[in-house]
Scaffold this active site. Structure first.
Site, PDB file in Angstrom:
ATOM      1  NE  ARG A 168     -17.942  50.557 -13.732  1.00 28.04           N
ATOM      2  CZ  ARG A 168     -18.949  49.665 -13.644  1.00 28.04           C
ATOM      3  NH1 ARG A 168     -20.084  49.653 -12.755  1.00 28.04           N
ATOM      4  NH2 ARG A 168     -18.662  48.877 -14.761  1.00 28.04           N
ATOM      5  N   GLY A 212     -19.882  45.438 -25.308  1.00 28.21           N
ATOM      6  CA  GLY A 212     -21.118  44.772 -24.669  1.00 28.21           C
ATOM      7  C   GLY A 212     -20.548  43.758 -24.029  1.00 28.21           C
ATOM      8  N   GLY A 230     -27.093  43.935 -12.584  1.00 26.41           N
ATOM      9  CA  GLY A 230     -28.758  44.104 -13.187  1.00 26.41           C
ATOM     10  C   GLY A 230     -29.398  43.661 -12.221  1.00 26.41           C
ATOM     11  CE1 TYR A 282      25.500  44.121  -1.303  1.00 28.45           C
ATOM     12  CE2 TYR A 282      27.556  44.307  -2.498  1.00 28.45           C
ATOM     13  CZ  TYR A 282      26.302  44.618  -2.541  1.00 28.45           C
ATOM     14  OH  TYR A 282      26.178  44.056  -3.635  1.00 28.45           O
ATOM     15  CB  SER A 332      36.524  46.343  12.472  1.00 28.59           C
ATOM     16  OG  SER A 332      36.097  45.023  13.195  1.00 28.59           O
TER      17      SER A 332
END
Ligand code: UD1
Ligand code: CA
Length: 460
Positions: A21, A83, A144, A369, A408
């Site tokens: 499911r 089961g 159940g 970076y 820079s």
């Protein structure tokens, strides 16, 4: 005086079901809630309650589960899964006899250890063959139904086998059991396939106990979410929302401010110091730890990030990194794996750092970076600085000494070392080491005596 005989407890967690499911390629119990796989919560509750390493049942389709939790449990394989009753047969065959056998489902992640303890106590106190946890949910669909005969439970009927009268029953089976081990060994072989599905239902044991004249007692749990099973992703989302709120509530009560808890997402294993302030739209994931008085600004995402005290992080992404005290980050900075930021440092917009140490009080304010680098203390990294760390085949390191001034748009082509107090001129492409105190200018950069700081360097 003779000591009372000690009782032994074993724990079985069922996780061999296919979980169809969920409509997923991933085993159901590996789906995360607030950053931890569902099964982690169940194993923790089991260990907390009993001190015993649980036996987890997997099937060939859910073998991946064993890879994730290998050391946390014992394992048995149910092949093929036929089961819940069949799963328990495989478990019983695989384990040493025990006086009490606790059976849990891997898909009920909000279960509390105290409920397991209460259930065990109940079984021992009553001498019942089975004590089972029940709950009365708002919507019992899918569970159940518990058929009672006075105080005793006489039967559990699965929804698909129930009559319309039985479907009206509002008390359901929570899938958590404490079972008399000796009795179970004698009876587990007697389960019969369901006419509807051909599976062996664990719940059939209830009827077998009754036939043996043994009691089956119910322990009713008030909070329906505690026993809620996750069978599909709607249920997963519902439980996650509940768990998320519990986590937030814990932090709020412990002295964390959240401006908008409805847009705050904090994983289960995150640690937050006192007076941490979290602005709206923040995600803090994994094993992140945030020190006292730090402000996590709106729009930030932290994953496995360790952040010190009194920091301020604005709209930034931090992953697998460490940040010391009094650091300012953002807006729009990105700290990637292996970034380590020294105290008092400042990282501004579009600063990206990966596998690098940035020393205390260093500034890296604009568009840059830094990767695979060791940057010293009090360094100024000018706008647009790039460590060119990759030559197409390998990564190389860049070293920048204390007090250096990177102009820079400098391109630092690794491997390269910029000495202490050295300077690089604006727009330089540095391919060779710059000795301490010297200056590198041009493309490719040549070394010069250092002159007064160039006017065209951006002050960080
Ligand atoms: C089960 C109970 C139901 C109860 C509900 C509570 C049965 C027959 N039904 O239904 O009464 O109300 O749990 O949540 O027990 N599993 C195995 N091997 C299998 C089949 C299942 O290990 O062959 C495992 C699953 O992985 C899961 C657990 O057992 O962790 C329960 O199975 P699931 O199919 O979810 O049972 P439910 O239909 O929810
Ligand atoms: Ca279930």
């Amino acid at each position: 005086m003779i000591d009372p005989p000690t009782t032994t407890t074993a724990v079985v967690i069922l996780a061999a079901g296919l979980g169809t499911r969920m409509r997923s390629r991933r085993a159901k119990v590996l789906h995360p809630l607030c950053g931890r796989p569902m099964l982690a919560y169940v194993i923790d509750a089991a260990v907390e309650a009993t001190g015993v390493r649980p036996l987890v049942l997997v099937s060939p389709a859910t073998e991946a589960v064993r890879g994730v939790f290998a050391d946390a449990a014992e394992w048995a394989v149910q092949d093929p899964p036929l089961g819940t009753g069949h799963a328990l047969q495989v478990a019983v065959a695989a384990m040493a006899p025990a006086d009490d056998i606790v059976v849990l489902s891997g898909d009920t992640p909000l279960l509390l250890a105290s409920t397991i303890v209460a259930l065990l106590d109940r079984r021992r106190a009553t001498g019942a063959a089975i004590a089972l946890a029940t709950v009365r949910p708002e919507d019992p669909a899918g569970y159940g139904r518990v058929v009672r005969d006075g105080d005793e439970v006489s039967r559990i009927v699965e929804e698909r086998d129930a009559t319309s009268a039985e479907l009206e029953i509002d008390e359901v089976n929570g899938g958590l059991y404490a079972i008399d081990g000796a009795w179970l060994r004698g009876r587990i072989g007697d389960l019969t396939p369901s006419p509807a599905t051909g599976e062996l239902y664990l719940t059939e044991l209830v009827g077998l106990a009754g036939a043996d004249g043994r009691r089956v007692v119910a322990h009713e749990v008030d909070d329906e979410l505690e026993l809620a099973g996750v069978n599909d992703r709607v249920q997963l989302a519902t439980l996650e929302a509940d768990l998320r709120w519990r986590i937030l509530e814990g932090h709020l009560l412990a002295g964390v401010t959240m401006e908008d808890p409805t847009t705050t997402f904090i994983d289960a294993d995150v640690e937050l110091g006192q007076d941490v302030v979290i602005e709206p739209h923040v995600l803090i994931r994994g094993h992140s730890r945030i020190g006292a008085e730090t402000v996590i600004g709106a729009g930030s995402q932290l994953v496995d990030a360790v952040v010190g005290e009194r920091c301020r992080i604005v709209a930034s992404v931090l992953e697998s990194c460490e940040v010391e005290d009094d650091v300012r980050i953002g807006p729009f900075a990105h700290l990637r794996a292996g970034a380590s930021i020294g105290s008092g440092a400042e990282l501004g917009n579009f600063a990206e750092v990966k596998q690098s140490r940035i020393g205390p009080h260093t500034k890296q304010h604009h568009f840059s970076y830094i990767g695979d680098a060791d940057v010293g203390e009090g360094v100024n990294i000018g706008a647009g600085t790039i460590t060119a760390n990759f030559d197409g085949r390998q990564k190389h390191r860049t070293v920048i000494g204390d007090g250096a001034f990177i102009g820079s748009d400098s391109m630092l082509v690794a491997p390269v070392t910029i000495g202490e107090g050295a300077t690089t001129g604006a727009g330089s492409v540095v391919t060779r080491d710059v000795p301490p105190g010297k200056m590198a200018v041009g493309v490719p950069a040549r070394i010069r005596e250092r002159r007064p700081r160039p006017a065209d360097a951006t002050e960080g």
